[in-house]
Scaffold this motif. Structure first.
Motif, PDB file in Angstrom:
ATOM      1  N   VAL A  31      -8.161  46.517  -4.380  1.00 34.30           N
ATOM      2  CA  VAL A  31      -9.507  46.357  -4.619  1.00 34.30           C
ATOM      3  C   VAL A  31     -10.048  47.431  -5.399  1.00 34.30           C
ATOM      4  O   VAL A  31      -9.796  48.681  -5.287  1.00 34.30           O
ATOM      5  N   ALA A  32     -11.133  46.923  -5.998  1.00 36.18           N
ATOM      6  CA  ALA A  32     -11.962  47.961  -6.873  1.00 36.18           C
ATOM      7  C   ALA A  32     -12.830  48.788  -5.908  1.00 36.18           C
ATOM      8  O   ALA A  32     -13.276  48.358  -4.456  1.00 36.18           O
ATOM      9  N   LYS A  33     -13.177  50.070  -6.121  1.00 39.66           N
ATOM     10  CA  LYS A  33     -13.809  50.995  -5.177  1.00 39.66           C
ATOM     11  C   LYS A  33     -15.415  50.507  -5.285  1.00 39.66           C
ATOM     12  O   LYS A  33     -15.676  50.091  -6.268  1.00 39.66           O
ATOM     13  N   GLY A  34     -16.012  50.843  -4.154  1.00 43.63           N
ATOM     14  CA  GLY A  34     -17.403  50.460  -4.032  1.00 43.63           C
ATOM     15  C   GLY A  34     -17.935  49.290  -3.454  1.00 43.63           C
ATOM     16  O   GLY A  34     -19.149  49.199  -3.188  1.00 43.63           O
ATOM     17  N   ASP A  35     -16.920  48.257  -3.382  1.00 42.92           N
ATOM     18  CA  ASP A  35     -17.162  47.260  -2.356  1.00 42.92           C
ATOM     19  C   ASP A  35     -17.558  47.604  -0.959  1.00 42.92           C
ATOM     20  O   ASP A  35     -16.822  48.175  -0.267  1.00 42.92           O
ATOM     21  N   PRO A  36     -18.806  47.078  -0.299  1.00 41.95           N
ATOM     22  CA  PRO A  36     -19.018  47.653   0.994  1.00 41.95           C
ATOM     23  C   PRO A  36     -17.937  47.138   1.967  1.00 41.95           C
ATOM     24  O   PRO A  36     -18.088  47.828   2.975  1.00 41.95           O
ATOM     25  N   LEU A  37     -17.614  45.935   1.927  1.00 39.72           N
ATOM     26  CA  LEU A  37     -16.568  45.532   2.817  1.00 39.72           C
ATOM     27  C   LEU A  37     -15.140  46.240   2.610  1.00 39.72           C
ATOM     28  O   LEU A  37     -14.651  46.881   3.977  1.00 39.72           O
ATOM     29  N   ALA A  38     -14.892  46.792   1.604  1.00 42.09           N
ATOM     30  CA  ALA A  38     -13.505  47.362   1.422  1.00 42.09           C
ATOM     31  C   ALA A  38     -13.825  48.920   1.968  1.00 42.09           C
ATOM     32  O   ALA A  38     -12.837  49.271   2.380  1.00 42.09           O
ATOM     33  N   GLU A  39     -15.183  49.281   1.669  1.00 41.20           N
ATOM     34  CA  GLU A  39     -15.481  50.795   2.127  1.00 41.20           C
ATOM     35  C   GLU A  39     -15.285  50.801   3.603  1.00 41.20           C
ATOM     36  O   GLU A  39     -14.954  51.821   4.112  1.00 41.20           O
ATOM     37  N   LEU A  40     -15.768  49.592   4.219  1.00 41.55           N
ATOM     38  CA  LEU A  40     -15.780  49.854   5.770  1.00 41.55           C
ATOM     39  C   LEU A  40     -14.435  49.758   6.239  1.00 41.55           C
ATOM     40  O   LEU A  40     -13.855  50.529   7.161  1.00 41.55           O
ATOM     41  N   ALA A  41     -13.585  48.807   5.579  1.00 43.43           N
ATOM     42  CA  ALA A  41     -12.083  48.621   6.082  1.00 43.43           C
ATOM     43  C   ALA A  41     -11.198  49.928   5.684  1.00 43.43           C
ATOM     44  O   ALA A  41     -10.628  50.502   6.643  1.00 43.43           O
ATOM     45  N   ARG A  42     -11.551  50.739   4.788  1.00 33.94           N
ATOM     46  CA  ARG A  42     -10.993  51.958   4.252  1.00 33.94           C
ATOM     47  C   ARG A  42     -11.393  53.222   5.584  1.00 33.94           C
ATOM     48  O   ARG A  42     -10.574  53.886   5.800  1.00 33.94           O
ATOM     49  N   ARG A  43     -12.787  53.040   5.786  1.00 31.77           N
ATOM     50  CA  ARG A  43     -13.149  54.026   6.909  1.00 31.77           C
ATOM     51  C   ARG A  43     -12.524  53.865   8.154  1.00 31.77           C
ATOM     52  O   ARG A  43     -11.882  54.768   8.693  1.00 31.77           O
ATOM     53  N   GLU A  44     -12.378  52.569   8.431  1.00 26.30           N
ATOM     54  CA  GLU A  44     -11.823  52.037   9.853  1.00 26.30           C
ATOM     55  C   GLU A  44     -10.267  52.416   9.860  1.00 26.30           C
ATOM     56  O   GLU A  44      -9.849  52.901  10.735  1.00 26.30           O
ATOM     57  N   ALA A  45      -9.671  52.303   8.572  1.00 25.58           N
ATOM     58  CA  ALA A  45      -8.266  52.258   8.660  1.00 25.58           C
ATOM     59  C   ALA A  45      -7.866  54.007   8.556  1.00 25.58           C
ATOM     60  O   ALA A  45      -6.723  54.280   9.225  1.00 25.58           O
ATOM     61  N   ALA A  46      -8.761  54.666   8.166  1.00 26.83           N
ATOM     62  CA  ALA A  46      -8.497  56.051   8.101  1.00 26.83           C
ATOM     63  C   ALA A  46      -9.137  56.806   9.612  1.00 26.83           C
ATOM     64  O   ALA A  46      -8.448  57.856   9.992  1.00 26.83           O
ATOM     65  N   GLY A  47      -9.584  56.009  10.314  1.00 25.54           N
ATOM     66  CA  GLY A  47     -10.019  56.616  11.752  1.00 25.54           C
ATOM     67  C   GLY A  47      -9.189  56.006  12.717  1.00 25.54           C
ATOM     68  O   GLY A  47      -8.318  55.359  12.591  1.00 25.54           O
ATOM     69  N   ALA A  48      -9.862  56.502  14.090  1.00 23.43           N
ATOM     70  CA  ALA A  48      -8.751  56.250  15.263  1.00 23.43           C
ATOM     71  C   ALA A  48      -9.233  54.669  15.873  1.00 23.43           C
ATOM     72  O   ALA A  48      -8.588  54.354  16.809  1.00 23.43           O
ATOM     73  N   HIS A  49     -10.234  54.236  15.487  1.00 20.50           N
ATOM     74  CA  HIS A  49     -10.648  53.011  15.928  1.00 20.50           C
ATOM     75  C   HIS A  49      -9.814  51.602  15.616  1.00 20.50           C
ATOM     76  O   HIS A  49      -9.720  50.789  16.176  1.00 20.50           O
ATOM     77  N   TRP A  50      -9.214  51.914  14.339  1.00 22.07           N
ATOM     78  CA  TRP A  50      -8.483  50.865  14.002  1.00 22.07           C
ATOM     79  C   TRP A  50      -6.903  51.143  13.937  1.00 22.07           C
ATOM     80  O   TRP A  50      -6.492  51.686  12.965  1.00 22.07           O
ATOM     81  N   GLU A  51      -6.270  51.032  15.109  1.00 24.05           N
ATOM     82  CA  GLU A  51      -4.918  51.560  15.350  1.00 24.05           C
ATOM     83  C   GLU A  51      -3.870  50.949  14.227  1.00 24.05           C
ATOM     84  O   GLU A  51      -4.104  49.767  13.859  1.00 24.05           O
TER      85      GLU A  51
END
Length: 501
Positions: A31-51
């Motif tokens: 996926v290309a960078k800058g997509d709002p939904l993709a950015e949300l997924a990336r943030r959650e994947a990097a955090g502790a909320h999305w195991e």
């Protein structure tokens, strides 16, 4: 369920109004960078909320990043068919609600891998399946439309068509295996086959007791004689290739209820013996899938179907019967009845000069002990056929495991009173059952699938699985794509004993 296929970028999926948007998020998203939904997924994947881990969920009741009433993001691991199947099952399992009627399933950020779309469709159907046939107030499947958003719809259109056909076949197999014995008699299974016979390229013939007696199917008749329900022998033909092409013959065990006969089963869990026609259900389901997909292959389906009951006319331990092949069988255990109806059908199969014969049967508890509910037992006389079925099972997420067929295993079938006994003791029970069947297969490549552990689930999740329709469908699509083998010579005509012997 209606499976719609559409080219949808992640942004387009997010802009689609629906009851829920499910985003499959692999470890390596495309996926290309800058997509709002993709950015949300990336943030959650990097955090502790999305195991981390396959099938782990992140859920939201609505989100500014999409128009859907619900947003579900689910980890899809390496993006393989197996991982996608687990991810979709988890996501749609979490969305079971009467309010969820339309779901967008976004696969747009997955790398293009063969079989992924089909895996997603079968998983979605399985997760939302609802049995309703014998309920006074049925609660049907809430989900009506699943919009499959992919990066390039044209590239996966064939996979989509095959997936839809496979879902139809699996659900028909589930439906009839789930029905109780009084709602799925041999005559009712014959009616299902006749209905399928109205589909393009399919013909159905149903033989009753008189025709079966004329054929000399003494083993099949012996099992049925203790029941008030008349037996049926169902013969189905699908012609997708030239008439000169040898068919694959599928033989499905159709014991619509198994009490064990005079060798009566224990009462606990005997209700699950309505699933003893899982092999027959899989053949019916496979023909439903063939009617939709129309592959270029010829297939014959044979279903010997009856009940096994302890009536006063029922066969007794020690009785000797004569099979259609002319071989005699001493029945030491009337609860080993499946092999008795299959052996006559396997003899009948030889008249089609098949390229391969595959029987499918909930045959032995021993196979459940050996393999549990994960893999079906596979026995085969031909290495190429065994490998093809194993490959098809892996491709369909419907795996099997090859078991031995050493000649020494047949020693226990010897008896002083007939050509063979129908059981050979407790040791290697699944293997000795296969060795019994092998005596009736002729010279065609033959495989036996023991699905006693995989055809249904017990406990809170009790119900039919629809296996191994997926394995068989994948195998037949392989056959359709392969070169046509040289024609086989007709087998020597077997001796036909007197009817009812």
């Amino acid at each position: 369920m209606n499976f719609e296929l559409k080219t949808l970028s992640l942004a387009q999926a997010a802009a689609t109004a629906c009851d829920a948007l499910v985003l499959l998020w692999p470890d390596q998203p495309v996926v290309a960078k800058g997509d709002p939904l993709a950015e949300l997924a990336r943030r959650e994947a990097a955090g502790a909320h999305w195991e981390g881990g396959v099938a782990k969920l992140w859920l939201s009741q609505g989100h500014p990043a999409c128009k859907a009433a619900r947003l579900v993001m689910v980890r899809a691991g390496d993006g393989s068919p197996a991982s996608v199947r687990r991810a979709v099952a988890a996501a749609l399992g979490a969305l079971k609600s009467p309010a969820v009627k339309k779901v967008v399933l976004s696969l747009a950020v997955l790398a293009p891998v063969p079989g992924v779309l089909r895996a997603a469709m079968t998983a979605a159907a399985d997760a939302t399946y609802a049995y309703t046939a014998t309920k006074s107030k049925p609660t049907p499947r809430a989900l009506q439309t699943l919009l499959l958003g992919v990066a390039d719809a044209a590239a996966v259109r064939a996979d989509h068509a095959q997936g839809a056909a496979l879902v139809k076949g699996i659900e028909l197999a589930k439906e009839w295996a789930n029905r109780p014995g009084n709602h799925a008699t041999p005559s009712m299974l014959a009616d299902v086959a006749r209905k399928l016979g109205k589909s393009p390229r399919i013909q159905t013939e149903v033989l009753g007791p008189r025709e079966v007696a004329k054929l000399g199917m003494g083993a099949f008749m012996a099992v049925a004689q203790g029941s008030e329900e008349p037996l049926r022998f169902i013969v189905m033909r699908y012609q997708g290739a030239a008439k000169t092409d040898a068919p694959v013959v599928l033989v499905g065990k159709g014991i619509t209820f198994d009490t064990g006969g005079i060798s009566l089963k224990p009462a606990p869990e005997m209700d699950e013996m309505k699933f003893d026609m899982g092999g027959a259900a899989s053949v019916l389901g496979l023909f439903a899938a063939l009617a939709e997909a129309q592959p270029k292959v010829n297939v014959v389906g044979l279903i010997p179907t009856c009940e096994n009951m302890p009536d006063g006319r029922a066969i007794k331990p020690g009785d000797v019967v004569t099979s259609m092949s002319g071989q005699t069988i001493e029945i030491l255990n009337t609860d080993a009845e499946g092999r008795l109806i299959l052996c006559d059908a396997l003899t009948y199969a030889q008249r089609f000069k098949p390229r391969a014969v595959i029987d499918i049967a909930t045959l032995t508890g021993a196979c459940v002990i050996a393999l549990g509910g994960v893999r079906s037992g596979l026995f085969a006389t031909d290495d190429a056929l065994a490998q093809a079925l194993a490959t098809a099972g892996e491709e369909a997420q419907d795996p099997c495991w090859r078991m031995p067929l050493d000649d020494e295993y047949a020693e226990g079938l010897k008896t002083n009173f007939a050509d063979m006994a129908n059981v050979a003791g407790r040791q290697a029970g699944a293997v000795t059952a296969a060795k019994f069947l092998q005596k009736f297969v002729g010279d065609a490549p033959w495989a036996h699938l023991d699905i006693a552990g995989t055809a249904w689930k017990s406990g809170a999740a009790k119900g039919a699985t629809g296996r191994p329709v997926g394995l068989l469908f994948s195998y037949l699509t392989q056959v359709a794509a392969a070169p046509v083998p040289a024609a086989r010579k007709a087998p020597r005509k077997p001796a036909t004993p007197r009817a009812g012997a």
